[in-house]
Design an enzyme around this catalytic site. Structure first.
Site: not given
Ligand code: TPP
Ligand code: TPP
Ligand code: MG
Ligand code: MG
Lengths: 329, 352, 352, 329
Positions: C262, C249, C253
């Site tokens: 980080y 990425r 975020h």
């Molecule tokens: C059940 C749940 N817990 C927490 C979140 C908050 N949250 C949104 S994105 C994220 C990180 C997700 O990381 P990843 O699966 O690696 O996807 P990326 O954002 O890197 O594409 C979090 C913790 C959420 N959307 N759903």
């Protein structure tokens, strides 16, 4: 012509599932142990044998998985009817229920409605060990987007489940498990009550008991005893918690001026609280006494040896009825 | 990962070719004795159900080797996390059987003191306890203790999200946890093939980056070696291990179940030949370690245990309705005090 | 399982030694064009956030190869299950970008018709959508259709219980689902090492008994081959596949995030050298397929997409407060009708 | 001596966590992104740096895992304080919360109490997309065994969180996220209010608004406007939903004879329903009008552009106050 026969609630629900599977190719039934075993309560007895593995099947042991699978199947044109084995074992599926089942139609502006039914054997009175007797209706009733039904009779169990399966929206269908093995007359050809309609099970002049699911027979027994004490107490069976039938309930309460809500779940922030609140808001000037509650205590459901002390019984109901400020009148 | 099943003692009591060294004979004798007691406990509990003294009993008959080994490999300061089916393991760990059966008698949810015994309450919601086990283990490390946690679950429970989260947390945190999956082939009526398409449950370890071992779950010797090794690794900071025990539930799921609906007698008969007690007895008798006298002693100990269990359960504990309110909060809320008073009044009226 | 990373085009545009045959050049050109559009969309959406036209935007800059390939390998009758980060994939699938961005503009939760496009709403609760994907796939099979479902999630989401349940259900049911994990190394701020101790995320496939493939997620050619193969297998009844795309990425975020807390600039710079667009451009230019003229055409198409997006989002859809009540139930409950009337009265009073 | 300074609610909570980590070696903080990032709202800013990775750490991304881990750590002598990133992302942990966190002490006859705190940034008003603005308090409040706190001021956020961490029982600590970045005076040395005590934020003679969390400032603003209209309206801030402070609430309502409950969550089977029910039961003969509710509608939380129409605002509150049958007096 009549379709009347004696059926237990388990049989009535089994019949409803059979009739739905027969009537509509898109109905599918799945969950834990619902296949060859026929469910731990035998509610799905014989369905796999009679309709095949594709229409009634066992899934891996994961409730979020079961509900999530149902969401996807409903998106793709089927009508899943899933079983959660016991009330407390539906909690792993809570996120799927609250964040998806309840919200999908709204999220997609009605383009993706989820015609699915989540059957939950619920409530106590069967001497079950911990986690087998929760009354979890408040969690669902508080969640907009769910239709929440709680039949109290075997006839309603049949008719409401048929209607639930036909509804374009998701339904949480709460089956009072202590009724599963009690037989009653069921006429499967009788006209079905529309979803969202309460019913006056017993007319009464002096006070109204409002109940649903497993508390309805308790309320009726209390009313019966009250009658021998010379008090004419009526009973309304909600049948549908969401949508709520304000008209039927309030008509009764306005007539009697006194009401007691009876439910097994802990009372705090419960469906019973809601009934008290909305009846009071709507019937305030007709009330001779505050609307009262007889509910489970605000404690975790107790072990089998204590459940008799926990459950709202006729004594407790009659004590509260006695307390409805009769002198004032 | 190695996908072969670890086995030391064959069903006929012979030592398997190329097997690891068996544990010392004294340990095997102690294990055999514990299995005799466990089997007797299973039978006694079943009888108490039939007599209406227990509401229900999920039997571990056929799984006694797992029950005994899981407890035997632990030091006193270690922790055991059992399920509803692991009554025999909890008793093997030293908890009073009458206290353990309080749950199934219906007097209270958990009848023993989990902290005194370092045995968690027997878990009903599947796989949830595995996360608690990881938490206990991780807390031990943060506090500088080298306690190890033995966490039990069944084959069906591996399908739950909490199984996944627990394995993953343990591996990432390097927590001192041994996950023992008793693969008894069924989750109530659902056979393993509907639970997973994996070559084995032990293979799931790969996805968490921890060692996975498949062991003959009816071979106490092999279980003791495999679990003992996993406990040692965990204690030494080597992190968690996933152990799959290949075993079989000889009885129905519980007395309320009707196993005839989903499995044949043949299958059950086949597994009877792999019985964990017969096998170890044959082995120890062949080695001359298990004498007639010892066998009689064990049988007597088992009878004593059964009698104590029967008497205790039959006598019952007596229940206090007001206990419902006693433990919900450390200090009862005003609401609970009020509700308790209401119940007390009712009871007094009834009593008078 | 094979743990080597599948790669066809190296970061410098050369074909990797011993690589599988690349897709036809026309496909690669189409893919390159789609990546140019996807990159431009990411930039445009970022600009709209800075202008206050979008509330938030989770960018897929750096992940465009995954975005494009996930859509490109699907037939029209197939289904796509995207997350909040997969706006570009949804647009690549043919959904109008302004409809897609309705969610992030704040007008409504999902602005497009999921059934018309066979694209599920962009999922926010992590991993939950994977189960829906399995359900759609299983329903297709029950109905006799050979539709395939492409289900996307991130590396962080693999830790959720629902990821486990979805993979397991898919494998046991043999459902026609391709799970594509975009391993972009972070879940917001949490690096992969705190997410898993496994050798790879693809290795998790072992525990479900399905094929697992690790692919260079910045190599459109490799992604097209691996995902295309997985889609074919699923369509032919071969069941699910777990594909891990090794990617990064490049942006924070979301705009609300502060990636400096980080991760270092060096790390980001290192991944810039592995950019999916530069790589494929170098490859196609070297092959003489990507002319200056084509590049200009693609750039123009990207500008047109950006302009359309900007205009549509800026214009806005106009919202109707009463829509809150319109879709909750097919037939509004009496309660909702009452509440809607209350709001209408308020709005009328305000308006008057 | 005073510890007064201007702090945002995020800073007040950060300070409470710091002070607790300093005061008690057994306190540990963990969750998603709470480490180096300091949480998506920066509530745990600097804790890993200042207390080390062992005391404040990031977990894998799994909420059931986080809560389940906390249960185990609490069993083994620690005091975990975990963060759920947003209200709706606590739902995956629901089974752990309901079947274990709430029930462990009761299950074990008080032998295993779980001194843990689940912090949940909750409710709306921040323009969040779906799943980022749920008011989920009813789910927890209905579950016996949980203590449920909802501070409305930064001072309470500090003091109640300190008290929650010290409590031997598990606490669901609801942080109104729209307050995170508003600064207020906080005196960290001020005597802490005991858990379970409501506070009269504004005395009033004519009617009482009952609120908690993010609705308290809205209620205060409504009371202020009512004052300019010549109506003396008071405001009670519950602070603690469970235990509930009947005494403080009922004393106010008995004095004014009129009450309106204000809360963001959908009203059906909600905490607001409970407040209406119990106040009515206890104050019936003092009421000049039914106790009313101004709550969120019974719909899923709407998208950002619509949340202004959903949230209870001063207009809607004043309309209902106007409707409290003033003519009858
Ligand atoms: C059940 C749940 N817990 C927490 C979140 C908050 N949250 C949104 S994105 C994220 C990180 C997700 O990381 P990843 O699966 O690696 O996807 P990326 O954002 O890197 O594409 C979090 C913790 C959420 N959307 N759903
Ligand atoms: C979350 C949850 N879902 C469902 C159940 C009901 N249930 C009790 S035991 C059981 C089967 C468990 O099978 P397995 O994990 O293989 O353990 P075994 O009983 O064979 O020892 C089920 C479905 C439960 N206890 N918890
Ligand atoms: Mg099993
Ligand atoms: Mg990621």
């Amino acid at each position: 012509m009549t379709g009347a026969r004696k059926l237990t609630m388990a049989q009535a629900i089994n019949t409803a599932l059979r009739d739905a599977l027969t009537a509509d190719r898109s109905v599918v039934v799945f969950g834990e142990d619902v296949g060859p075993l026929g469910g731990v309560f035998r509610v799905t007895d014989g369905l796999t044998r009679d309709f095949g593995e594709q229409r009634c099947f066992d899934t891996p042991l994961a409730e979020s998985g079961i509900v999530g699978l149902a969401v996807g199947m409903a998106m793709n044109g089927l009508r899943p009817v899933v079983e959660m084995q016991f009330d407390a074992f539906a909690y792993p599926a809570f996120e799927q229920v609250v964040s998806h089942v309840a919200k999908f139609a709204n999220r997609t502006r009605g383009r993706v409605r989820l015609p699915l039914v989540i059957r939950i054997p619920y409530a106590g009175g069967i001497g079950g060990v911990e986690h087998h007797s929760d009354s979890s209706e408040a969690y669902y009733a508080h969640t907009p987007g769910l239709t929440v039904l709680a039949p109290a009779t075997n006839a309603d169990a049949y008719a409401l489940l048929r209607a639930a399966i036909e509804l374009p929206d998701p339904v949480v269908f709460l089956e009072p498990k202590k009724h599963y093995f009690l037989a009653e007359e069921v006429d499967v050809l009788a006209p079905a009550p529309p979803i969202g309609r309460a019913v006056v099970r017993r007319a009464g002049r002096d006070a109204t008991l409002i109940a649903y699911g497993p508390s309805v027979p308790v309320a009726l027994a209390a009313a019966e005893r009250a009658a021998t004490d010379g008090r004419d107490v009526g009973v309304v069976d909600l049948r549908s918690i969401v949508p709520f039938d304000d008209d039927t309930v309030c008509a009764e309460v306005r007539r009697t001026g006194r009401a007691v809500v009876v439910a097994e779940a802990p009372g705090f922030a419960s469906v019973a609280s809601e009934v008290v609140a909305r009846v009071t808001e709507r019937c305030f000037h007709h009330l001779e006494a505050p609307v009262r509650r007889v509910t489970g205590f605000d404690v975790p459901y107790p072990p089998p040896e204590l459940e008799g002390y926990y459950l709202p019984g006729t004594d407790r109901i009659l004590d509260v009825v006695d307390d409805l400020q009769w002198d004032a009148t | 990962m190695d996908t072969a099943t670890v086995r030391i003692v064959e069903p006929d009591g012979e030592v398997a070719a190329g097997a690891p060294a068996p544990p010392p004979v004294a340990e095997l004798l102690a294990g055999y004795r514990a299995m005799v007691l466990a089997r007797r406990l299973n039978e006694q509990a079943g009888a108490l159900v039939r007599q209406g003294r227990l509401a229900v009993y999920p039997s571990s008959r056929g799984q006694e080797a797992c029950q005994v080994a899981a407890a035997a490999v632990l030091a006193e300061r270690d922790w055991l996390f059992p399920t509803y089916r692991d009554t025999a393991a909890v008793v093997a760990r030293g908890v009073d059987p009458v206290e353990v059966l309080t749950l199934l008698r219906g007097d209270w949810h958990c009848g023993y003191d989990p902290l005194a015994h370092r045995v968690a309450p027997q878990a009903t919601p599947l796989a949830t306890q595995l996360l608690h086990a990881v938490g206990v283990g991780h807390a031990a490390r943060l506090k500088g203790d080298d306690d190890v946690v033995m966490a039990l679950c069944g084959d069906g429970a591996t399908s739950e999200g909490d199984f996944h989260e627990a394995c993953n947390f343990a591996a990432v945190l390097g927590a001192p946890v041994v996950f023992l999956v008793q693969n008894n082939k069924y989750a109530i009526s659902v056979p393993l093939a509907r639970q997973t398409a994996a070559p084995s449950l032990a293979a799931k370890a790969v996805g968490y980056g921890m060692p996975g071992v498949l062991v003959d779950g009816n071979d106490l010797a092999a279980l003791t070696v495999v679990l003992g090794e996993a406990v040692r690794r965990a204690r030494d900071g080597g992190g968690p291990t996933l152990v799959e025990a290949d075993t079989y539930r000889m009885d129905a799921h519980t007395n309320a179940d009707d196993a005839g609906r989903y499995r044949g007698e043949d299958e059950v008969a086949g597994w009877a030949l792999r019985d964990p007690l017969l096998r170890l007895r044959a082995h120890l008798v062949a080695r001359g370690a298990l004498t007639e006298q010892l066998q009689a002693e064990y049988a007597a100990a088992a009878e004593a245990l059964a009698a104590r269990t029967r008497d205790g359960v039959t006598r019952g504990g007596g229940v206090d309705p007001e206990e419902m309110f006693a433990h919900v909060y450390a200090t009862p809320t005003a609401q609970l005090a009020e509700q308790r008073a209401l119940l007390r009044t009712e009871l007094e009226l009834e009593g008078s």
